[in-house]
Design an enzyme around this catalytic site. Sequence first.
Site, PDB file in Angstrom:
ATOM      1  N   ALA A   1       0.828  -1.209   0.000  1.00 51.93           N
ATOM      2  CA  ALA A   1       0.000   0.000   0.000  1.00 51.93           C
ATOM      3  C   ALA A   1       0.860   1.255   0.000  1.00 51.93           C
ATOM      4  CB  ALA A   1      -0.933  -0.005   1.211  1.00 51.93           C
ATOM      5  N   CYS A   2       1.875   1.254  -0.824  1.00 47.54           N
ATOM      6  CA  CYS A   2       2.859   2.342  -0.885  1.00 47.54           C
ATOM      7  C   CYS A   2       2.782   2.995  -2.256  1.00 47.54           C
ATOM      8  CB  CYS A   2       4.248   1.736  -0.656  1.00 47.54           C
ATOM      9  SG  CYS A   2       5.645   2.850  -0.847  1.00 47.54           S
ATOM     10  N   GLY A   3       3.144   4.242  -2.330  1.00 45.02           N
ATOM     11  CA  GLY A   3       3.203   4.912  -3.621  1.00 45.02           C
ATOM     12  C   GLY A   3       4.203   4.267  -4.562  1.00 45.02           C
ATOM     13  N   LEU A   4       5.154   3.506  -4.006  1.00 40.33           N
ATOM     14  CA  LEU A   4       6.161   2.826  -4.819  1.00 40.33           C
ATOM     15  C   LEU A   4       5.771   1.386  -5.161  1.00 40.33           C
ATOM     16  CD1 LEU A   4       9.333   4.127  -2.934  1.00 40.33           C
ATOM     17  CD2 LEU A   4       8.327   5.015  -5.044  1.00 40.33           C
ATOM     18  N   THR A   5       4.619   0.937  -4.692  1.00 44.01           N
ATOM     19  CA  THR A   5       4.164  -0.435  -4.938  1.00 44.01           C
ATOM     20  C   THR A   5       4.172  -0.810  -6.419  1.00 44.01           C
ATOM     21  OG1 THR A   5       2.894  -0.461  -2.887  1.00 44.01           O
ATOM     22  CG2 THR A   5       2.252  -2.062  -4.563  1.00 44.01           C
TER      23      THR A   5
END
Length: 159
Positions: A34-38
Amino acid sequence: MSIHQFSALDIDGEDHNLSTYAGKVLLIVNTASACGLTPQYAGLEALQKTYGNDLDVLGFPCNQFGGQEPGTEKEIATFCETRFDVTFPLFSKIEVNGPGTHPIYAYLKAETPGDDRGTDIGWNFAKFLVGRDGKPIARYSPRTAPAEIEEDIKRAIKA
């Protein structure tokens, strides 16, 4: 000492000795769902598919950064398989910083060349390139896209 001397629980909770990767180049990444980098999962999987005979990407889910990996191992595995068609090995959630740091990450942080040697992981998707001999070669920022590491991977495969 090398990465091959360590073990970790895989995503199914089975003890997995990293000596099984002897002779292959590794890209070890602390991941989160659930990360912007996922979306980097897609790039990591592309590297795995392209260089899979010589390279294994190893994903280590971690919930230490903004609570961005809150799920169970089963939920993490399902997410990675259904959203990004991940085929590379995933491991059980670990800590990469602080007193609970997994020994693999303590080793990687201490042994990685460069300015980041020994320093804490800054966020999800920090990457470590490890040579066929199990020795760390380089450490990359979470913001470094997997494709930006491709030339270093090619060099490590040829070494």
